[in-house]
Design an enzyme around this catalytic site. Sequence first.
Site, short mmCIF file in Angstrom:
data_model
loop_
_atom_site.label_atom_id
_atom_site.label_comp_id
_atom_site.label_asym_id
_atom_site.label_seq_id
_atom_site.Cartn_x
_atom_site.Cartn_y
_atom_site.Cartn_z
N HIS A 1 0.68 -1.28 0.07
CA HIS A 1 -0.05 -0.07 0.05
C HIS A 1 0.89 1.34 -0.13
O HIS A 1 2.00 1.20 0.64
CB HIS A 1 -1.07 0.09 1.19
CG HIS A 1 -2.24 0.80 1.12
ND1 HIS A 1 -1.93 2.12 1.17
CD2 HIS A 1 -3.39 0.78 0.79
CE1 HIS A 1 -3.29 2.87 0.99
NE2 HIS A 1 -4.24 1.92 0.86
N ASP B 1 -7.85 -5.21 -0.07
CA ASP B 1 -8.28 -6.10 -1.27
C ASP B 1 -7.83 -7.48 -1.13
O ASP B 1 -8.18 -8.63 -1.87
CB ASP B 1 -7.57 -5.70 -2.64
CG ASP B 1 -8.21 -4.58 -3.03
OD1 ASP B 1 -7.49 -3.33 -3.16
OD2 ASP B 1 -9.29 -4.37 -3.39
C1 SDX Z 1 -6.26 -0.09 -3.05
O1 SDX Z 1 -4.62 4.67 -1.90
C2 SDX Z 1 -5.56 3.99 -1.31
O2 SDX Z 1 -5.81 4.18 -0.29
C3 SDX Z 1 -5.81 2.48 -2.26
C4 SDX Z 1 -6.96 1.81 -1.54
C5 SDX Z 1 -8.24 2.45 -1.29
O3 SDX Z 1 -9.21 2.18 -0.15
O4 SDX Z 1 -8.53 3.40 -1.93
O5 SDX Z 1 -6.45 1.34 -0.25
C6 SDX Z 1 -7.23 0.51 -2.21
O6 SDX Z 1 -6.05 0.43 -4.11
C7 SDX Z 1 -5.46 -0.86 -2.26
C8 SDX Z 1 -4.21 -1.42 -3.12
C9 SDX Z 1 -4.65 -2.46 -4.09
N1 SDX Z 1 -3.53 -2.92 -5.15
C10 SDX Z 1 -2.88 -4.04 -5.07
O7 SDX Z 1 -3.12 -5.05 -4.00
C11 SDX Z 1 -2.01 -4.31 -6.00
C12 SDX Z 1 -0.59 -5.00 -5.51
N2 SDX Z 1 -0.08 -3.76 -4.78
C13 SDX Z 1 0.98 -3.22 -5.50
O8 SDX Z 1 1.04 -3.08 -6.74
C14 SDX Z 1 1.52 -1.95 -4.50
O9 SDX Z 1 1.91 -2.33 -3.46
C15 SDX Z 1 0.63 -0.66 -4.53
C16 SDX Z 1 0.26 -0.09 -6.01
C17 SDX Z 1 -0.36 -0.80 -3.63
C18 SDX Z 1 1.41 0.31 -3.97
O10 SDX Z 1 2.47 0.75 -4.71
P1 SDX Z 1 4.07 1.63 -4.35
O11 SDX Z 1 3.72 1.98 -3.06
O12 SDX Z 1 4.11 2.18 -5.36
O13 SDX Z 1 5.13 0.37 -4.15
P2 SDX Z 1 5.94 0.39 -5.33
O14 SDX Z 1 5.39 -0.21 -6.49
O15 SDX Z 1 6.86 1.65 -5.25
O16 SDX Z 1 6.84 -0.83 -4.62
C19 SDX Z 1 8.04 -0.84 -3.46
C20 SDX Z 1 8.53 -2.35 -3.68
C21 SDX Z 1 9.20 -2.71 -4.88
O17 SDX Z 1 10.19 -3.31 -4.74
P3 SDX Z 1 11.54 -2.94 -4.94
O18 SDX Z 1 11.73 -2.16 -6.22
O19 SDX Z 1 11.78 -1.94 -3.89
O20 SDX Z 1 12.71 -4.15 -4.81
O21 SDX Z 1 7.59 -3.18 -3.16
C22 SDX Z 1 7.57 -4.36 -4.06
C23 SDX Z 1 7.98 -3.33 -5.38
O22 SDX Z 1 8.44 -4.44 -6.54
N3 SDX Z 1 5.99 -4.20 -4.13
C24 SDX Z 1 5.57 -5.74 -4.33
C25 SDX Z 1 4.06 -5.27 -4.05
N4 SDX Z 1 3.98 -4.29 -3.95
C26 SDX Z 1 5.08 -3.46 -3.89
N5 SDX Z 1 6.06 -6.88 -4.23
C27 SDX Z 1 5.44 -8.07 -4.63
N6 SDX Z 1 3.90 -7.87 -4.36
C28 SDX Z 1 3.45 -6.57 -4.11
N7 SDX Z 1 2.09 -6.68 -4.00
#
Ligand code: SDX
Length: 394
Positions: free
Chosen positions: A272, A329
């Site tokens: 998140h 989710d």
């Molecule tokens: C919602 O904003 C809100 O409040 C949203 C929400 C709401 O109520 O409105 O809460 C609802 O949208 C919840 C989120 C739902 N999405 C997912 O579950 C999709 C999976 N999650 C990710 O794609 C991700 O965690 C995000 C999009 C939610 C957040 O992305 P960030 O903060 O931009 O994180 P990032 O992409 O910068 O990742 C940071 C690191 C990376 O690794 P490094 O490059 O540092 O090595 O964490 C890793 C990413 O690869 N990473 C994950 C991951 N999420 C981040 N690795 C594996 N699985 C994941 N889900």
Amino acid sequence: ETGYITFDEGYGNTGSCKSEITFIDGEKGILRHRGYRIEDLAEKARFLETAYLIIYGELPSGDDYEAFRGRVHRNTAIHVGMESHFDGFPLDAHPMAILSSLLNSLGCYYPNLASNDREQDLEHFDEAAPLAISKVRTLAAMAYRMKVGKPFVYPDHKLLYSQNLLHMMFSEPYEQYVASETVAHALDLFLLLHADHEQNCSTSTVRMVASGGANLFASVSAGVSALWGPLHGGANMAVIRMLEAIHKDGDDGSRFIEAAKRKEARLMGFGHRVYRNFDPRAKILGKACTRVLDEMGKSDPLLDIARRLEQAALEDSYFIDRKLYPNVDFYSGILLKAIGIPVEMFTVLFAIGRLPGWLANWREIASEKDGRIHRPRQIYTGPAERDYIPLRTR
Ligand code: SDX
């Protein structure tokens, strides 16, 4: 250098990053609506009561609550002219595309509520908000009925909010579907937990559109479009598809975790932008899954896999170092599946739940004294100034 626009630079001159509606502390996993803890609301309140709180800022008195529910109740049916809109969509149109289009179209049927004159639209807000909260449910159910090739089901005004949605989705001409208390309460809890969440992608979109003076139907329609993305509201569908694929591969989740660590997969429902701790809504939904499945005498292998994924991730340094925890989710899809909601409707139900938050944010922007249009600035990374090259020489 990052190309990201920080909120201050983007909105500093409009002060739009200020809001009185929802507070989140991502480090501590705290979520409060107008000061009330989400845990208390989930346990003691209902969706419409929480919607009232988020929109108006106070828990409703008995009379106010009844008046609000009455306005929602009386607005369940849609203008018959809107039924023909469905004829224009291909049968396999995604319900989120339909919902976004028809929410905007609602403004055409209620022009006095959607004048794009800020004062007038604010003046009619108390009529428009419950109307939108009610009709979004009917439009969603109609989108589902079109997808499954069944006739539309008219609302039953004896039913409560969530029960009526399920009735309009699942009743047949020969048999009305009346959801059990367990199912209706589970859906009500799902909607309540999605009601608002600070400046997430879709809510910020609604605020952006509202800042230009657009009416609330046009603004929440934009919110639906933003929510559709798989990284935002589309994640609940992606979680179920991920768990089904893991189950089909005969994997207990451990192979998938390793793939995620190699960045060959994303653990949908994890991570998140704000929470660097457990999303409190995930904790509540995780417990609700177990309770609802037990009460229904059902079991779901996907829940077992989800639990194992959660446990494995919480013990694995890859996830711990990146502060990746289950978000709203992760369990919501299992709960929706348990109460019979088809996967393609998961994000639509997220939109129904989030509508009160979008409406509250529209009202907050529309009510701003010197309400100014949001106009983010940017960090320009394109080419420096250069002269035109005539076509014949290119
Ligand atoms: C919602 O904003 C809100 O409040 C949203 C929400 C709401 O109520 O409105 O809460 C609802 O949208 C919840 C989120 C739902 N999405 C997912 O579950 C999709 C999976 N999650 C990710 O794609 C991700 O965690 C995000 C999009 C939610 C957040 O992305 P960030 O903060 O931009 O994180 P990032 O992409 O910068 O990742 C940071 C690191 C990376 O690794 P490094 O490059 O540092 O090595 O964490 C890793 C990413 O690869 N990473 C994950 C991951 N999420 C981040 N690795 C594996 N699985 C994941 N889900």
